[in-house]
Design a protein around this motif. Structure first.
Motif, PDB file in Angstrom:
ATOM      1  N   ARG A 291       0.833  -1.196   0.000  1.00  0.00           N
ATOM      2  CA  ARG A 291       0.000   0.000   0.000  1.00  0.00           C
ATOM      3  C   ARG A 291       0.873   1.253   0.000  1.00  0.00           C
ATOM      4  O   ARG A 291       0.607   2.218  -0.726  1.00  0.00           O
ATOM      5  CB  ARG A 291      -0.927  -0.042   1.211  1.00  0.00           C
ATOM      6  N   ASP A 292       1.937   1.255   0.808  1.00  0.00           N
ATOM      7  CA  ASP A 292       2.841   2.404   0.850  1.00  0.00           C
ATOM      8  C   ASP A 292       3.495   2.636  -0.506  1.00  0.00           C
ATOM      9  O   ASP A 292       3.626   3.785  -0.967  1.00  0.00           O
ATOM     10  CB  ASP A 292       3.916   2.195   1.917  1.00  0.00           C
ATOM     11  N   LEU A 293       3.931   1.555  -1.152  1.00  0.00           N
ATOM     12  CA  LEU A 293       4.576   1.684  -2.462  1.00  0.00           C
ATOM     13  C   LEU A 293       3.585   2.202  -3.495  1.00  0.00           C
ATOM     14  O   LEU A 293       3.938   3.016  -4.349  1.00  0.00           O
ATOM     15  CB  LEU A 293       5.143   0.330  -2.897  1.00  0.00           C
ATOM     16  N   MET A 294       2.321   1.749  -3.398  1.00  0.00           N
ATOM     17  CA  MET A 294       1.291   2.242  -4.311  1.00  0.00           C
ATOM     18  C   MET A 294       1.050   3.736  -4.108  1.00  0.00           C
ATOM     19  O   MET A 294       0.918   4.495  -5.080  1.00  0.00           O
ATOM     20  CB  MET A 294      -0.001   1.460  -4.071  1.00  0.00           C
ATOM     21  N   VAL A 295       1.000   4.167  -2.857  1.00  0.00           N
ATOM     22  CA  VAL A 295       0.808   5.585  -2.553  1.00  0.00           C
ATOM     23  C   VAL A 295       1.955   6.411  -3.116  1.00  0.00           C
ATOM     24  O   VAL A 295       1.743   7.469  -3.717  1.00  0.00           O
ATOM     25  CB  VAL A 295       0.680   5.797  -1.028  1.00  0.00           C
ATOM     26  N   MET A 296       3.179   5.936  -2.940  1.00  0.00           N
ATOM     27  CA  MET A 296       4.338   6.678  -3.428  1.00  0.00           C
ATOM     28  C   MET A 296       4.359   6.758  -4.951  1.00  0.00           C
ATOM     29  O   MET A 296       4.824   7.745  -5.519  1.00  0.00           O
ATOM     30  CB  MET A 296       5.624   6.030  -2.914  1.00  0.00           C
TER      31      MET A 296
END
Length: 547
Positions: A291-296
């Protein structure tokens, strides 16, 4: 010796000013108290551990306090002390989960008409009010709609959608937000200082992240790890005590997945499993990191402020460019499906191992998400120019161009066809054919098959039995067919347009597509003749399979 008291009870807020992270709620309540503009019914909503019940108790003290201070209870008068120690019979806290019947509410309604005996207002705090039955809500409705002057209702719930609209319309509603990680970490460090607990800053951040917006959960976790550890409390000790993987190991797992290194990922997983790490927590951390990588990737500007904290900011930056958006969507889906299946699984370890293998090797699945993940990864590689370099392999026979995929999934030839090509043949093949990106042929086959219709789509399979191969010569893609039937079937403008369009997307340049019937070519050497004969012998079998 006094009995030990849990930290979340010992450090429960006693005034509105003590409540962390709910300034909008507490300031409004203080203003109403100071202006003597109190409502007769309040509804506090929000996730667990955010201060709903604490604020309800503070409000009950504040309306009955003999010496209020700027909207806060003094906590020293007889009214405040009796409410704190539970001896005040006029302030009642009711658990709706265990008192949810209509008879319970009728008893409450009958008692509510009596004036308070010890304090100014009779206060009913009904926790988890959504658990009341429909008949119980109906019995409560009348007394909430027209309560006596001396009566105050404070309802609290974590599931607002289960509260009837008739109740909602008669209450002032206050929404309690999730408390930020920074606020929870700051409060934990304050409590640790008061309790002489040597809490490292990184450990406080880990506990704050695990609390998931609930202060009570954060204090309970601090209580747990502090009782199991002596000396300085570090992040690694928190991970060890709670049985979770930890951000460093989570990053290592994700790095192995990015490299498609199944062996490394399974070895690391086995070590974590042997150490007693919780499988659900481990996979849940991978979901959070995805999820963090998708947000970034989708919001690079403000994404850094939205990270879950499951991994360091630097690690997130490093991993972001190693996955495509399609891959991350697929990974999150696979992980969540595996976690959801744990409740009915007889072998959670095997499920987790299969999940990790699936993440490392998307080619194991042929579903739409897996194919989309592989295509988006290839598109990202083409856009950035960061294409993987395969190790050089012997130049294949002239019938199968060096431009074909290195997966070596060409049709099998007779044993004597395995002889190495001559130097002239090698030079000729390298001169004529250009090497496309790795995986080009497989991706082209897959993408084309999805858009074409039978019978043509049946020939676009990247397997050893495929009757169709390809060779890239500059900006021309040759579709080499093993017999005349295959050549005539696909040599149509609408089919060639699809192949050309798909090739242009994969290669990033315009491509002209031609069809070659290998059965009509003169045999340039023994191996070409063998391939043609093989194609003729098996063409009937191919027709039957595809039709």
């Amino acid at each position: 010796m006094s009995a030990y008291q849990a930290l979340y009870r010992k450090y429960r807020p006693q005034t509105f000013d003590d409540v962390v992270g709910q300034m909008a709620v507490t300031q409004t309540l203080k203003t109403q108290l100071m202006g003597d503009k109190m409502s007769h019914a309040y509804l506090f909503t929000g996730s667990r551990g955010t201060g709903k019940t604490s604020c309800a108790k503070i409000l009950a003290k504040a309306v009955n306090c003999l010496n209020p201070e700027n909207g806060n209870p003094c906590n020293r008068c007889s009214a405040c002390r009796s409410i704190d120690d539970g001896s005040c019979m006029d302030v009642l806290e009711i658990d709706a989960a265990s008192n949810n019947g209509v008879d319970n509410v009728r008893d409450l309604r009958d008692d509510a008409i009596y004036t308070p005996s010890q304090v100014k207002k009779r206060v009913y705090i009904i926790d988890e009010v959504h658990m009341l039955s429909i008949s119980a809500f109906n019995a409560l409705l009348k007394i909430i709609e027209e309560p006596p002057e001396h009566l105050l209702f404070i309802l609290a719930t974590t599931e607002l959608h289960k509260v009837p609209a008739t109740i909602l319309s008669r209450c002032q509603r206050f929404s309690f937000r999730r408390i930020s990680q920074e606020e929870i970490a700051s409060r934990l460090q304050y409590v640790a200082y008061q309790e002489n607990i040597d809490l490292d800053e990184s450990a406080a951040r880990v506990l704050a992240r695990l609390a998931d917006g609930g202060m009570r959960d954060g204090l309970s976790l601090l209580d747990q790890v502090a009782s199991a550890t002596s000396g300085e409390l570090t992040a690694q000790q928190v991970y060890a005590c709670l049985g979770i993987a930890g951000e460093q190991r989570c990053g290592e797992l994700m790095d192995g997945i990015a490299q498609h290194d199944t062996k490394r990922v399974l070895e690391l997983f086995n070590r974590l499993y042997a150490e007693g790490k919780d499988l659900s927590a481990m996979l849940d951390e991978l979901v959070c990191l995805c999820r963090d990588l998708m947000v970034m990737k989708t919001a690079p500007g403000i994404g850094i402020t939205m990270l879950s904290g499951v991994s360091t900011d630097q690690e997130v930056h490093t991993l972001t460019d190693r996955f495509s958006t399609g891959e991350l969507v697929r990974m999150m889906s696979v992980l969540q499906q595996t976690i959801a299946g744990f409740t009915r699984s007889s072998s959670r370890r095997m499920d987790a191992e299969l999940c990790l293998m699936n993440l490392c090797q998307p080619e194991l699945s042929l579903d739409a998400e897996s194919l989309n993940a592989r295509l988006t990864r290839l598109e990202d590689q083409i856009k950035t120019g960061c294409l993987p370099v395969r190790q050089s392999t012997p130049v294949p026979s002239p019938a199968i161009s060096s431009a074909e995929e290195a997966d070596d999934d060409r049709p099998p030839l007779p044993d004597d066809a395995d002889a190495p090509p001559s130097a002239d043949e090698t030079a000729s093949a390298q001169k004529q054919d250009s090497q496309p990106p790795a995986g080009f042929w497989t991706e082209l086959m897959t993408a084309s098959r999805k858009e074409l219709k039978p019978p043509a789509s049946g020939f676009f399979v990247a397997s050893q039995n495929s009757p169709l191969r390809g060779a890239l010569k500059g900006d021309t893609l040759e579709l080499r067919c093993i017999n005349n039937f295959v050549a005539e079937t696909i040599n149509r403008p609408d089919i060639l347009e699809v192949i050309s369009r798909k090739s242009e997307v994969l290669l990033g340049r315009a491509v002209r597509v031609t069809v070659v019937d290998l059965s009509q070519r003169p045999a340039v050497n023994g191996r070409m003749e063998q391939l043609i004969n093989f194609g003729k012998a098996h063409s009937d079998v191919v027709k039957i399979k595809e039709h």
